[in-house]
Design an enzyme around this catalytic site. Structure first.
Site, PDB file in Angstrom:
ATOM      1  N   ASP A  86       0.846  -1.182   0.000  1.00 22.51           N
ATOM      2  CA  ASP A  86       0.000   0.000   0.000  1.00 22.51           C
ATOM      3  C   ASP A  86       0.887   1.239   0.000  1.00 22.51           C
ATOM      4  O   ASP A  86       1.961   1.249   0.606  1.00 22.51           O
ATOM      5  CB  ASP A  86      -0.936   0.035   1.206  1.00 22.51           C
ATOM      6  CG  ASP A  86      -2.032   1.064   1.032  1.00 22.51           C
ATOM      7  OD1 ASP A  86      -2.826   0.913   0.086  1.00 22.51           O
ATOM      8  OD2 ASP A  86      -2.093   2.023   1.814  1.00 22.51           O
ATOM      9  N   THR A  87       0.429   2.261  -0.709  1.00 18.69           N
ATOM     10  CA  THR A  87       1.141   3.530  -0.789  1.00 18.69           C
ATOM     11  C   THR A  87       0.200   4.652  -0.402  1.00 18.69           C
ATOM     12  O   THR A  87      -0.967   4.665  -0.820  1.00 18.69           O
ATOM     13  CB  THR A  87       1.665   3.776  -2.217  1.00 18.69           C
ATOM     14  OG1 THR A  87       2.592   2.741  -2.557  1.00 18.69           O
ATOM     15  CG2 THR A  87       2.376   5.129  -2.325  1.00 18.69           C
TER      16      THR A  87
END
Length: 206
Positions: A86-87
């Site tokens: 996840d970013t």
């Protein structure tokens, strides 16, 4: 070409992450998690009460990897490492997700204009034999953006599937004065740290 035993499962819809994994010679099979539908999301990407950006991005990556691993077992698929990623983009302690409208995208870009912000990417690996995770943080400084430039970028449709409303690999690259950290991490997968974690898990890389 790696053997099936050296493949991983990738629980991500991001085409950029696929390209980056291929860049370092990692073979993978996609596991698509639901982001909507009648049965709801497999993993919630909503920010929970009191979550800091660091806690948020690490939780979401961890949940993606572990949910996908449970899916592998339920479907009696071959056991392999599962990667969840996840970013998120953060500024002033605020988490900027993917804009849902031109108005949201414009507001995000106005907030980032002429300032530095942080891009956090968390990578989690999960299998029966291994669990590991790291979060990489990069700092990005935008130039001062005119209202015309912001509107033109919003008109391009680039902002709408990207945290923070921009992608460094696209036209927004011209907005970036300086980065400190990992260019590939800002794209969505920090290659050096990811390779080190995969090696720890026993995957043969260079």
């Amino acid at each position: 070409m790696q053997s099936a035993e050296n493949m991983i499962y990738l629980a991500s819809k991001s085409p950029r992450r696929r390209e980056l994994l291929r860049q370092i010679g990692v073979e993978f099979e996609l596991l698509q998690l639901r982001s909507d539908g009648r049965r709801g999301m497999d993993v919630t990407e909503e920010v929970l009460r009191g979550e800091t950006p660091e806690v948020y991005v690490a939780r979401v990556a961890h949940e993606k990897a572990h949910f996908a691993h449970r899916m592998v077992k339920l479907r009696n698929m071959p056991e392999r490492l599962v990667m969840g990623v996840d970013t998120t983009v953060t500024i002033d302690g605020r988490i900027l997700g993917k804009p849902g409208s031109v108005t949201e995208a414009r507001g995000m870009l106005e907030l980032l204009s002429g300032r530095s912000h942080q891009v956090l990417t968390s990578v989690a690996l999960c299998s029966e034999a291994f669990q590991g995770q790291f979060t990489q943080v990069s700092e990005v400084r935008f130039c001062k953006l005119s209202a015309e430039a912001i509107q033109a970028y919003c008109n391009s449709k680039e902002p709408f599937d990207k945290a923070g409303g921009y992608g460094i690999q696209g036209m927004a690259g011209q907005f970036i004065e300086h980065i400190s950290g990992s260019h590939s991490g800002i794209m969505g997968l920090p290659l050096y740290e990811t390779a080190q974690l995969l090696k720890q898990a026993g995957l043969p890389l260079l």
